[in-house]
Write an enzyme that holds these catalytic residues in place. Structure first.
Site, PDB file in Angstrom:
ATOM      1  N   PHE A  72       0.810  -1.222   0.000  1.00 13.93           N
ATOM      2  CA  PHE A  72       0.000   0.000   0.000  1.00 13.93           C
ATOM      3  C   PHE A  72       0.845   1.276   0.000  1.00 13.93           C
ATOM      4  O   PHE A  72       0.287   2.364  -0.147  1.00 13.93           O
ATOM      5  CB  PHE A  72      -0.862   0.068   1.277  1.00 13.93           C
ATOM      6  CG  PHE A  72      -1.861  -1.035   1.410  1.00 13.93           C
ATOM      7  CD1 PHE A  72      -3.117  -0.923   0.834  1.00 13.93           C
ATOM      8  CD2 PHE A  72      -1.556  -2.188   2.104  1.00 13.93           C
ATOM      9  CE1 PHE A  72      -4.046  -1.952   0.956  1.00 13.93           C
ATOM     10  CE2 PHE A  72      -2.477  -3.219   2.230  1.00 13.93           C
ATOM     11  CZ  PHE A  72      -3.732  -3.097   1.659  1.00 13.93           C
ATOM     12  N   ALA A  74       2.377   4.327  -0.713  1.00 15.08           N
ATOM     13  CA  ALA A  74       2.386   5.192  -1.901  1.00 15.08           C
ATOM     14  C   ALA A  74       1.821   6.555  -1.551  1.00 15.08           C
ATOM     15  O   ALA A  74       1.161   6.717  -0.532  1.00 15.08           O
ATOM     16  CB  ALA A  74       1.522   4.568  -2.995  1.00 15.08           C
ATOM     17  N   SER A  76      -1.012   9.190  -2.610  1.00 15.55           N
ATOM     18  CA  SER A  76      -2.293   8.802  -3.225  1.00 15.55           C
ATOM     19  C   SER A  76      -3.305   9.933  -3.435  1.00 15.55           C
ATOM     20  O   SER A  76      -4.493   9.667  -3.515  1.00 15.55           O
ATOM     21  CB  SER A  76      -2.937   7.704  -2.373  1.00 15.55           C
ATOM     22  OG  SER A  76      -3.208   8.218  -1.095  1.00 15.55           O
ATOM     23  N   THR A 116      -5.609   1.512  -8.554  1.00 16.37           N
ATOM     24  CA  THR A 116      -6.658   2.526  -8.443  1.00 16.37           C
ATOM     25  C   THR A 116      -7.481   2.678  -9.712  1.00 16.37           C
ATOM     26  O   THR A 116      -6.976   2.428 -10.818  1.00 16.37           O
ATOM     27  CB  THR A 116      -6.009   3.896  -8.128  1.00 16.37           C
ATOM     28  OG1 THR A 116      -7.004   4.921  -8.209  1.00 16.37           O
ATOM     29  CG2 THR A 116      -4.914   4.248  -9.118  1.00 16.37           C
ATOM     30  N   TYR A 140      -0.903  10.672 -10.523  1.00  9.77           N
ATOM     31  CA  TYR A 140      -1.170   9.585  -9.581  1.00  9.77           C
ATOM     32  C   TYR A 140      -1.592   8.322 -10.342  1.00  9.77           C
ATOM     33  O   TYR A 140      -1.013   7.243 -10.184  1.00  9.77           O
ATOM     34  CB  TYR A 140      -2.251  10.013  -8.578  1.00  9.77           C
ATOM     35  CG  TYR A 140      -2.766   8.865  -7.745  1.00  9.77           C
ATOM     36  CD1 TYR A 140      -1.913   8.139  -6.923  1.00  9.77           C
ATOM     37  CD2 TYR A 140      -4.117   8.495  -7.782  1.00  9.77           C
ATOM     38  CE1 TYR A 140      -2.387   7.068  -6.174  1.00  9.77           C
ATOM     39  CE2 TYR A 140      -4.595   7.440  -7.031  1.00  9.77           C
ATOM     40  CZ  TYR A 140      -3.720   6.724  -6.230  1.00  9.77           C
ATOM     41  OH  TYR A 140      -4.183   5.666  -5.493  1.00  9.77           O
ATOM     42  N   ARG A 281     -11.636  20.702  -9.043  1.00 14.01           N
ATOM     43  CA  ARG A 281     -10.288  20.351  -8.609  1.00 14.01           C
ATOM     44  C   ARG A 281      -9.539  19.764  -9.817  1.00 14.01           C
ATOM     45  O   ARG A 281     -10.131  19.029 -10.602  1.00 14.01           O
ATOM     46  CB  ARG A 281     -10.438  19.289  -7.519  1.00 14.01           C
ATOM     47  CG  ARG A 281      -9.359  19.210  -6.522  1.00 14.01           C
ATOM     48  CD  ARG A 281      -9.766  18.365  -5.336  1.00 14.01           C
ATOM     49  NE  ARG A 281     -10.121  16.998  -5.701  1.00 14.01           N
ATOM     50  CZ  ARG A 281     -10.350  16.034  -4.806  1.00 14.01           C
ATOM     51  NH1 ARG A 281     -10.270  16.296  -3.522  1.00 14.01           N
ATOM     52  NH2 ARG A 281     -10.660  14.819  -5.186  1.00 14.01           N
TER      53      ARG A 281
HETATM   54  N1  UFG Z   1     -14.871  16.447  -3.163  1.00 16.79           N
HETATM   55  C1  UFG Z   1     -15.523  17.601  -2.786  1.00 16.79           C
HETATM   56  N2  UFG Z   1     -15.164  18.179  -1.604  1.00 16.79           N
HETATM   57  C2  UFG Z   1     -14.208  17.662  -0.788  1.00 16.79           C
HETATM   58  C3  UFG Z   1     -13.556  16.480  -1.189  1.00 16.79           C
HETATM   59  C4  UFG Z   1     -13.910  15.912  -2.393  1.00 16.79           C
HETATM   60  O1  UFG Z   1     -16.394  18.097  -3.492  1.00 16.79           O
HETATM   61  O2  UFG Z   1     -13.935  18.252   0.280  1.00 16.79           O
HETATM   62  C5  UFG Z   1     -15.289  15.792  -4.407  1.00 16.79           C
HETATM   63  C6  UFG Z   1     -14.136  15.560  -5.375  1.00 16.79           C
HETATM   64  O3  UFG Z   1     -13.965  16.645  -6.235  1.00 16.79           O
HETATM   65  C7  UFG Z   1     -14.607  14.285  -6.075  1.00 16.79           C
HETATM   66  C8  UFG Z   1     -15.396  13.538  -5.016  1.00 16.79           C
HETATM   67  O4  UFG Z   1     -15.745  14.512  -4.052  1.00 16.79           O
HETATM   68  O5  UFG Z   1     -15.488  14.624  -7.088  1.00 16.79           O
HETATM   69  C9  UFG Z   1     -14.605  12.442  -4.348  1.00 16.79           C
HETATM   70  O6  UFG Z   1     -13.352  12.989  -3.955  1.00 16.79           O
HETATM   71  P1  UFG Z   1     -12.343  12.227  -3.006  1.00 16.79           P
HETATM   72  O7  UFG Z   1     -11.199  13.177  -2.784  1.00 16.79           O
HETATM   73  O8  UFG Z   1     -13.044  11.691  -1.829  1.00 16.79           O
HETATM   74  O9  UFG Z   1     -11.874  11.000  -3.859  1.00 16.79           O
HETATM   75  P2  UFG Z   1     -11.290  10.986  -5.356  1.00 16.79           P
HETATM   76  O10 UFG Z   1     -12.445  10.632  -6.236  1.00 16.79           O
HETATM   77  O11 UFG Z   1     -10.481  12.154  -5.709  1.00 16.79           O
HETATM   78  O12 UFG Z   1     -10.251   9.839  -5.220  1.00 16.79           O
HETATM   79  C10 UFG Z   1     -10.576   8.581  -5.554  1.00 16.79           C
HETATM   80  C11 UFG Z   1      -9.555   7.633  -4.959  1.00 16.79           C
HETATM   81  C12 UFG Z   1      -8.273   7.739  -5.701  1.00 16.79           C
HETATM   82  C13 UFG Z   1      -8.516   7.678  -7.181  1.00 16.79           C
HETATM   83  C14 UFG Z   1      -9.469   8.740  -7.610  1.00 16.79           C
HETATM   84  C15 UFG Z   1      -9.667   8.743  -9.108  1.00 16.79           C
HETATM   85  O13 UFG Z   1      -9.332   7.941  -3.587  1.00 16.79           O
HETATM   86  O14 UFG Z   1      -7.432   6.683  -5.329  1.00 16.79           O
HETATM   87  O15 UFG Z   1     -10.679   8.494  -6.959  1.00 16.79           O
HETATM   88  O16 UFG Z   1      -9.940  10.037  -9.548  1.00 16.79           O
HETATM   89  F1  UFG Z   1      -7.372   7.896  -7.825  1.00 16.79           F
END
Ligand code: UFG
Length: 327
Positions: A72, A74, A76, A116, A140, A281
């Site tokens: 795990f 890494a 991320s 992922t 990533y 983002r």
């Molecule tokens: N988001 C918000 N507000 C926050 C946090 C997140 O609106 O405070 C949104 C993000 O923009 C996204 C969604 O909620 O649309 C989920 O975001 P997360 O940060 O919880 O998770 P991610 O989708 O970015 O990350 C996940 C996995 C990664 C993977 C990624 C692929 O954790 O390992 O999806 O894009 F790479």
């Protein structure tokens, strides 16, 4: 089995350690504690080393025997990877190569690798199966895909077995309420929503409301961290029968928008949660939903947390304990 778990002090890693211990396996954690927590691991030997410290890694692993490695360790975070790509390639690709080299040097030939959904990039089908085109849109995802490709070559050339598990959105916490998701800074949606619910001054941000999705916010497939842990042990059983390289997508197969998750969390905590709309983002694809039929049929994976509310509830129990402990 005796398992080496690099990154075992992190969020998914520490749940894996618990799950393996609960299923009678001996665990050795390897972690540099850059993002992991010492309180998240117990009842095991800990090797404190960074995978980039090739010399120390080789000294610590010399002559050691393990039935398998679950990797795990890494970096991320999608957004961070866009800003600091070199750090992601160094940690995730070179770090893994160092680990695999030491495995080969010590005749340890079975690896489950934490991959992922980010390896796929923008989806071209409603649900993403293993054979979906792989075009990562952030460093990533690119770094994890590079490792998958590297492992495929290593499996072909050596007596080496690797199972890559591509998680969609890991969420939730251990049923004991003792370990859960604690990043600093926290960037993930569910913990940020729960932190906002528990504090009076909410600074929850919704990143982007003009995606091409039904309500304009990103859609994700949330999967419980203990269900992910289950799949890793099944990976070892699978590799006894099917040698070499394999890969599985792990999600529940249901997509929830950011607003869906906020609404579900409001029901769980029994209050309304304030948020503000923010710009998109960097590096976020609009929709990521898994087709996990292969994991179900080939690994025998049976996730227990099939609905979003149960996942949020388990996260909420832990967050409450964690915030209470800080007071
Ligand atoms: N988001 C918000 N507000 C926050 C946090 C997140 O609106 O405070 C949104 C993000 O923009 C996204 C969604 O909620 O649309 C989920 O975001 P997360 O940060 O919880 O998770 P991610 O989708 O970015 O990350 C996940 C996995 C990664 C993977 C990624 C692929 O954790 O390992 O999806 O894009 F790479």
């Amino acid at each position: 089995m005796k398992l080496l778990i690099p990154g075992g002090a992190g969020y998914i890693g520490s749940h894996m350690v618990r799950y393996a211990q609960e299923h009678g396996h001996e665990v050795v954690v390897l972690d540099d504690f850059s993002t992991g927590h010492d309180w998240a691991v117990r009842d095991c030997e800990i090797l404190n080393v960074n995978l980039l410290d090739h010399y120390k890694l080789s000294q610590l692993l010399k002559g050691r025997q393990f039935d398998g490695v679950i990797h795990f360790a890494a970096k991320s975070l999608v957004g961070e990877s866009v800003k600091k790509p070199a750090m992601y390639y160094r940690n995730n690709v070179i770090g893994t190569l160092n680990l695999v080299n030491e495995m080969l040097n010590n005749d340890i030939n079975t690896l489950v690798f934490s991959s992922t959904a980010a390896i796929f990039g923008h989806p071209v089908t409603d649900k993403i199966a293993e054979d979906h085109p792989k075009n990562p849109i952030n460093p990533y995802g690119q770094s994890k895909l590079m490792v998958e490709n590297m492992l495929q070559d290593i499996c072909l050339a050596n007596d080496f077995n690797a199972t890559c598990l591509r998680y969609f959105n890991a969420a939730g916490a251990h049923e004991s309420g003792e370990i859960g998701e604690a990043h600093d800074p926290e960037t993930h949606l569910i913990p940020n929503i729960l932190k906002a619910a528990l504090s009076n001054e909410s600074n929850l941000k919704v990143f982007g409301v003009d995606y091409s999705t039904p309500d304009g916010t990103c859609v994700r497939d949330y999967v419980h961290v203990s269900d992910l842990a289950q799949a890793h042990l099944l990976g070892f059983e699978y590799m006894q029968k099917y040698r070499g390289f394999s890969a599985f997508n792990l999600g529940n197969g249901d997509g929830f928008s950011v607003f869906d998750v906020i609404k579900a969390a409001e029901k769980v905590v029994g209050k309304s949660i304030k948020y503000e709309i923010s710009p998109k983002r960097d590096g976020d694809p609009s929709v990521l939903v898994a087709d996990s039929l292969r994991a179900v049929s080939m690994l025998g994976w049976v996730p227990s947390f099939k609905n979003l509310a149960s996942i949020i509830k388990s996260a909420s129990n832990w967050h409450k304990n964690f915030e209470d402990a800080k007071v």
